[in-house]
Design an enzyme around this catalytic site. Sequence first.
Site, PDB file in Angstrom:
ATOM      1  N   GLY A  56       0.843  -1.197   0.000  1.00  0.00           N
ATOM      2  CA  GLY A  56       0.000   0.000   0.000  1.00  0.00           C
ATOM      3  C   GLY A  56       0.871   1.235   0.000  1.00  0.00           C
ATOM      4  O   GLY A  56       2.034   1.163   0.409  1.00  0.00           O
ATOM      5  N   CYS A  84       5.139  -6.162   1.800  1.00  0.00           N
ATOM      6  CA  CYS A  84       5.422  -4.730   1.853  1.00  0.00           C
ATOM      7  C   CYS A  84       4.660  -4.044   2.993  1.00  0.00           C
ATOM      8  O   CYS A  84       5.010  -4.219   4.150  1.00  0.00           O
ATOM      9  CB  CYS A  84       5.153  -4.101   0.481  1.00  0.00           C
ATOM     10  SG  CYS A  84       5.813  -2.452   0.330  1.00  0.00           S
ATOM     11  N   TYR A  85       3.576  -3.334   2.708  1.00  0.00           N
ATOM     12  CA  TYR A  85       2.775  -2.717   3.769  1.00  0.00           C
ATOM     13  C   TYR A  85       2.313  -3.797   4.748  1.00  0.00           C
ATOM     14  O   TYR A  85       2.312  -3.598   5.967  1.00  0.00           O
ATOM     15  CB  TYR A  85       1.567  -2.004   3.141  1.00  0.00           C
ATOM     16  CG  TYR A  85       0.697  -1.242   4.115  1.00  0.00           C
ATOM     17  CD1 TYR A  85       0.942   0.086   4.388  1.00  0.00           C
ATOM     18  CD2 TYR A  85      -0.374  -1.867   4.754  1.00  0.00           C
ATOM     19  CE1 TYR A  85       0.146   0.794   5.289  1.00  0.00           C
ATOM     20  CE2 TYR A  85      -1.182  -1.184   5.650  1.00  0.00           C
ATOM     21  CZ  TYR A  85      -0.916   0.154   5.909  1.00  0.00           C
ATOM     22  OH  TYR A  85      -1.707   0.844   6.792  1.00  0.00           O
ATOM     23  N   HIS A 170       8.416  -7.591  -3.138  1.00  0.00           N
ATOM     24  CA  HIS A 170       7.201  -8.024  -3.845  1.00  0.00           C
ATOM     25  C   HIS A 170       7.426  -9.322  -4.627  1.00  0.00           C
ATOM     26  O   HIS A 170       7.912  -9.268  -5.758  1.00  0.00           O
ATOM     27  CB  HIS A 170       6.756  -6.926  -4.814  1.00  0.00           C
ATOM     28  CG  HIS A 170       6.254  -5.698  -4.130  1.00  0.00           C
ATOM     29  ND1 HIS A 170       4.937  -5.525  -3.759  1.00  0.00           N
ATOM     30  CD2 HIS A 170       6.903  -4.590  -3.719  1.00  0.00           C
ATOM     31  CE1 HIS A 170       4.799  -4.363  -3.169  1.00  0.00           C
ATOM     32  NE2 HIS A 170       5.975  -3.766  -3.130  1.00  0.00           N
ATOM     33  N   GLU A 172       5.293 -11.005  -6.112  1.00  0.00           N
ATOM     34  CA  GLU A 172       4.348 -11.081  -7.236  1.00  0.00           C
ATOM     35  C   GLU A 172       4.876 -10.401  -8.498  1.00  0.00           C
ATOM     36  O   GLU A 172       4.326 -10.563  -9.583  1.00  0.00           O
ATOM     37  CB  GLU A 172       2.991 -10.470  -6.832  1.00  0.00           C
ATOM     38  CG  GLU A 172       2.955  -8.950  -6.662  1.00  0.00           C
ATOM     39  CD  GLU A 172       3.483  -8.444  -5.323  1.00  0.00           C
ATOM     40  OE1 GLU A 172       4.192  -9.191  -4.635  1.00  0.00           O
ATOM     41  OE2 GLU A 172       3.189  -7.287  -4.973  1.00  0.00           O
ATOM     42  N   ASP A 229     -13.440 -10.177 -24.794  1.00  0.00           N
ATOM     43  CA  ASP A 229     -14.410 -10.258 -23.695  1.00  0.00           C
ATOM     44  C   ASP A 229     -15.845 -10.354 -24.218  1.00  0.00           C
ATOM     45  O   ASP A 229     -16.622 -11.208 -23.793  1.00  0.00           O
ATOM     46  CB  ASP A 229     -14.311  -9.032 -22.771  1.00  0.00           C
ATOM     47  CG  ASP A 229     -12.925  -8.849 -22.206  1.00  0.00           C
ATOM     48  OD1 ASP A 229     -12.145  -9.811 -22.249  1.00  0.00           O
ATOM     49  OD2 ASP A 229     -12.617  -7.735 -21.745  1.00  0.00           O
ATOM     50  N   LYS A 370      -8.187 -11.313 -17.658  1.00  0.00           N
ATOM     51  CA  LYS A 370      -8.080 -11.369 -19.123  1.00  0.00           C
ATOM     52  C   LYS A 370      -7.424 -12.670 -19.625  1.00  0.00           C
ATOM     53  O   LYS A 370      -7.923 -13.297 -20.553  1.00  0.00           O
ATOM     54  CB  LYS A 370      -7.239 -10.169 -19.582  1.00  0.00           C
ATOM     55  CG  LYS A 370      -7.316  -9.885 -21.039  1.00  0.00           C
ATOM     56  CD  LYS A 370      -8.560  -9.131 -21.346  1.00  0.00           C
ATOM     57  CE  LYS A 370      -8.550  -8.426 -22.642  1.00  0.00           C
ATOM     58  NZ  LYS A 370      -9.709  -7.542 -22.758  1.00  0.00           N
TER      59      LYS A 370
END
Length: 514
Positions: A56, A84-85, A170, A172, A229, A370
Amino acid sequence: MAERLKALVIDFGGQYAHLIARRCRELGVYSEIVDPEETFKKLDEGGIGAVILSGGPRSVLDPDSPKIDLMKLISYNIPILGICYGHQLIAKTLGGEIKTGRIREYGRTLVKILEKDVLFDGLPDQLMVWMSHGDTVVKPPRGFKATSISEDGAITSMTDGAKIYSTQFHPEVTHTQYGEKILENFLRIICGIEAWWNPGDRIKELIDEIRSKVGVDEKVICAVSGGVDSVTTATIVSKAVGDRLYCIFVDHGLMRKDEVEQVENSLRRIGIRNLKIVDAHERFLSKLKGVKDPEEKRRIIGEEFIKIFEEEARKISGIRWLAQGTIYPDRVESGRTGRKVALIKSHHNVGALPKRMNLKLIEPLRDFYKDEVREIARKLGIPDEIVSRHPFPGPGLAVRIIGEVTEEKLKICREANAIVEEEFKKAGLYDKVWQAFAVVCDDRWVGVMGDERVLGYIVIIRVVESVDGMTADWHKIDHNLLERISNRITRRIPKVTMVAYAATSKPPSTIEPC
Ligand code: XMP
């Protein structure tokens, strides 16, 4: 072994919350994003086997920063990973020490692993990781041990050795070495969740759900564009309700080269019979005459689109449902906490229609990312030229034409876009970049053609790499490829006297020019 448990990502306003959720899904664990205040309701519904606290933008030392009742969260006895946060929140709440501003680390940072605990199973002793923090954990809470440290002495990960783990960096983000392995260790070893999530397996369930909702004499309407989509949505709904699905394609004349025919052929091949293509290109062009302002162009196109769609919808009797290609990130915005999002560009959609026409909504793709939609689309047999096509804005080429949209600029824009796409495909790079396209400018450049002086158009090539379109790097294009594109554009398209290349990332730029 826990079966089919989900991961819950608590969003503290970080830009990577969706990335964390996507990574979990790629590892075969369905994940959802929640705001801190929705967390306990979600946990009480059951089925959660992993909790991840996101990053964050705020400081945990700031009294107004987003919070969660950590002791209550721990009492659920579900493994927790703070990122992180989240790392700092765990440290602060449980009595560790945080220093602000002493060590600031942004971007790639080297960390040394002090202790090989399960989170780092199978990893080397040093890692290059992605960092973005101003506050630093300098002492872990009692009962916790530091498991890695940065060159500057920040505690970059810690654990209580039981259920709570955290990293300052991070995992990710692809720039973090072994980031995926770290998340995999958390989900598999610590949480004990095997890979079970596969979006392609959900198709039958999605079709059955629509069948059970839509009455046997009720009709469904769907606005299709060339995008994956809307085409996937229409295909799923058509499998559920057959000819009671009515698809409307509003051709605003701002589509890519051959796109309308391609979409029409694909939809017909898939078995959609009630398809109406509305050729409205003159109507749009006349409305856009003399309009230069980007937001004004978007507003006009959006309004006209809805007007035409509504006119067409009213011609069909018995319509009760509107099918929309809403996907998970459209519905769950991340990074909301503690931050106001400024309007950069307005996107058009038919969102206001259900209320006005008293329609109920069907959104079969509402829980998917997606990439997952693409997987479903492939399984449904939707042709690759639609599945793998780059994202394209709703207002079409109008946003790739700077200033007024004229027939002449539109023609140049369409041809130049086709050349860029074709050359990227030939070079085997089309699937490796997020978008590759051409923009037509309003200003002119003096050229010489034969012995003549020509006041021609400037075309800018824009190619970006991105994971979700929220941020993007400009693509460092191969000069031979750029030369080929430039030559083809100036030779094939009359009145283009300059081809330039856009070398600015997002931020500070946006991807599309208007
Ligand atoms: P920007 O230009 O805002 O674009 O950096 C981010 C991503 O969104 C796409 N884009 C749109 N998509 N309707 C859409 O469906 C729109 O009005 C629109 N405008 C931009 C853009 O192509 C990029 O992938």
